[in-house]
Design an enzyme around this catalytic site. Structure first.
Site, PDB file in Angstrom:
ATOM      1  N   SER A 139      13.610  20.377 -17.971  1.00  0.00           N
ATOM      2  CA  SER A 139      14.801  20.118 -18.782  1.00  0.00           C
ATOM      3  C   SER A 139      14.587  19.111 -19.906  1.00  0.00           C
ATOM      4  CB  SER A 139      15.955  19.654 -17.893  1.00  0.00           C
ATOM      5  OG  SER A 139      16.494  20.757 -17.197  1.00  0.00           O
TER       6      SER A 139
ATOM      7  N   GLY B  34      16.188   8.750 -22.502  1.00  0.00           N
ATOM      8  CA  GLY B  34      15.160   9.611 -21.950  1.00  0.00           C
ATOM      9  C   GLY B  34      15.727  10.918 -21.453  1.00  0.00           C
ATOM     10  N   HIS B  35      14.936  11.581 -20.633  1.00  0.00           N
ATOM     11  CA  HIS B  35      15.363  12.824 -19.977  1.00  0.00           C
ATOM     12  C   HIS B  35      14.336  13.136 -18.908  1.00  0.00           C
ATOM     13  CE1 HIS B  35      17.482  16.616 -19.509  1.00  0.00           C
ATOM     14  NE2 HIS B  35      18.267  16.314 -20.521  1.00  0.00           N
ATOM     15  N   ASP B  36      14.769  13.837 -17.864  1.00  0.00           N
ATOM     16  CA  ASP B  36      13.876  14.308 -16.814  1.00  0.00           C
ATOM     17  C   ASP B  36      13.917  15.822 -16.768  1.00  0.00           C
ATOM     18  OD1 ASP B  36      13.482  11.633 -16.192  1.00  0.00           O
ATOM     19  OD2 ASP B  36      14.953  11.647 -14.569  1.00  0.00           O
ATOM     20  N   GLY B  37      12.974  16.402 -16.047  1.00  0.00           N
ATOM     21  CA  GLY B  37      12.951  17.852 -15.901  1.00  0.00           C
ATOM     22  C   GLY B  37      12.356  18.268 -14.575  1.00  0.00           C
TER      23      GLY B  37
ATOM     24  N   GLY C 112       8.428  23.453  -8.553  1.00  0.00           N
ATOM     25  CA  GLY C 112       7.371  22.596  -8.041  1.00  0.00           C
ATOM     26  C   GLY C 112       6.764  21.647  -9.049  1.00  0.00           C
TER      27      GLY C 112
END
Length: 462
Positions: A63, A304-307, A311
């Site tokens: 993401s 920020g952002h995470d994804g 897995g």
């Protein structure tokens, strides 16, 4: 020794052991401090092959792709081709959801800030052809509206697919071509791929999953999610250094390393300005901008952002006042634990920033009358039922359905205790994390309308 050299040495000494501690098969990390870059990789691409991770390894960024989609949209805003506050239908007239009045009103800004209000976890696979995003958007006609546009935050993957289709429609070319022509090229990227057919040309990591809780991690049976969800994060992969070239452009006011203007300076800044507050949940920012998560709890202007994909998990943090960007890309295990060790060390050493502690239940939680919270809440992926027993203990049972069930998610029951205000928290951790559950909407003395865990699941029964 320079600060970056110290960081590099720490990675070399610590990362292999940390991968073992957190059961992560492989990871790569990179930091950009005012234009100077260091990177490092350790572990393996796949437990089935044993090929080692290096600094050129491609991981899926999940993401974090939404930041790239948001940037493509904001380029159109810069060019005067899209109006942030106009209905998305002004440039995408075919956009339809179940609520016609909402479909006609939803703006580009609301899609960018996850406040459009319709069900967002829609992962329909419409094939691999260049028109797969267009076909995906055409399937949204029966998607329910959860709340009026602009009312509150609810993470929305489908909304970013609509934005990707908006970019395609205005540019007149597929989403992948838009990425290559308007971001990969101007940023000078050399190790980035729009999907598996391109990633196979590089040293690409494979995700790892547990067949059942407690089992050893194994290579995932497939590499990526459906191409139709590419603008939300199902396909894009790159090495950490190339991801930081994108981050550096944002830190440098929209200018690439070679001086190419990718965004206007005002637009790059606007994307980091808060648009909506987010319930305190511990895994998301405190607020959201136009694509960016905003982290107030770090005590500085961190974004920020995470994804997360099949897995694989990715993390990106920027501290603009220090000219700092750091990313960690992983392929299994406990990525959050590794993130807090590795990215936490970089932020502390280079910006004096400590990550806020993860939410945890009080040692002696107060009693709770759960009448406002009990009931059933549903989404396209899960049905949650909140109950309170005769001893006053509160429970949430989560039943997966749709894609979540297909991916092997199992029914769980967790005890909840008081946390903050109308937010309860899981008494026991899952993979080291106590999940908060925020109950929002409705009259203060009446039933909550939504169970919020990042997505706002609407009440379906008392």
């Amino acid at each position: 020794m320079s600060k970056l050299n110290e960081i590099q040495t720490w990675w070399e000494q610590q990362l292999p052991e940390l991968l073992t501690r957190y059961d992560v098969p492989g990871a790569a990390v990179a930091v950009d401090l005012r234009g100077e870059v260091a990177d490092f990789g350790a572990g393996v691409l796949s437990l089935s092959t044993g090929v080692e991770v290096n600094t050129d390894t491609l991981f899926q960024i999940g993401s974090i792709t939404k930041l790239w989609t948001a940037t493509l949209v904001m380029q159109l805003v810069d060019e005067g081709l899209v109006d942030l506050d106009a209905p998305v239908r002004s440039r995408l007239p075919e956009f339809r959801i179940a609520d016609e009045s909402a479909a006609a009103a939803i703006t580009v800004r609301q899609l960018l800030s996850h406040t459009a209000g319709f069900e967002g976890d829609i992962f329909t696979d419409t094939g691999k052809d260049d028109d797969c995003v267009e076909k995906y958007v055409a399937t949204l006609g029966d998607t329910p509206q959860l709340f009026s546009p602009g009312r509150l935050f609810s993470y929305n993957n489908a909304g970013y697919c609509v934005l990707g289709r908006l970019v395609e429609a205005v540019r007149g070319k597929p989403y992948g071509a838009c990425l290559r022509d308007h971001l990969f090229g101007p940023l000078g990227l050399t190790h980035a791929a729009c999907g598996p057919d391109e990633a196979i040309l590089y040293r690409a990591a494979v995700g790892h999953m547990q067949p059942s809780p407690g089992d050893a991690f194994q290579p995932a049976p497939v590499w990526s999610l459906a191409p139709s969800n590419a603008p939300a994060g199902s396909m894009l992969a790159m090495r950490p250094r190339d991801l930081l070239a994108f981050a550096r452009m944002h830190l440098d006011g929209g200018t690439a390393a070679d001086g190419t203007t990718v965004l206007s300076e005002a637009t790059a800044k606007t994307m980091r300005e808060r648009q909506v507050e987010v319930p305190r949940l511990g895994v998301l920012g405190d607020a959201w901008g136009l694509g960016w998560e905003i982290f107030d709890g770090a005590g500085t202007g961190m974004v920020g952002h995470d994804g997360t994909t099949i897995g694989q998990a990715s993390f990106l943090r920027l501290v603009p006042e220090h000219g700092l960007a750091v990313t960690l890309l992983t392929n299994g295990g406990d990525p959050v634990g590794l993130y807090r060790e590795v990215v936490g060390h970089v932020l502390r050493e280079l910006a004096g920033v400590d990550l806020p502690p993860l939410p945890a239940p009080p040692a002696d939680p107060r009693p709770v009358d759960a009448g406002r919270y009990t009931g059933a809440y549903g989404s396209s992926l899960f049905d949650n039922t909140v109950t309170q027993d005769d001893d006053g203990r509160i429970w949430v049972t989560c039943v997966p359905k749709g894609l979540a069930a297909e991916m092997g998610a199992e029914t769980t029951t967790s005890e909840l205790v008081a946390f903050e205000g109308d937010t309860l928290i899981a008494k026991e951790p899952e993979r080291g994390f106590h999940q908060p559950y925020a109950f929002v909407g409705g009259a203060p003395d009446g039933p909550a309308q939504f169970l919020h865990t990042g997505r706002a699941d609407r009440r379906t029964a008392e």
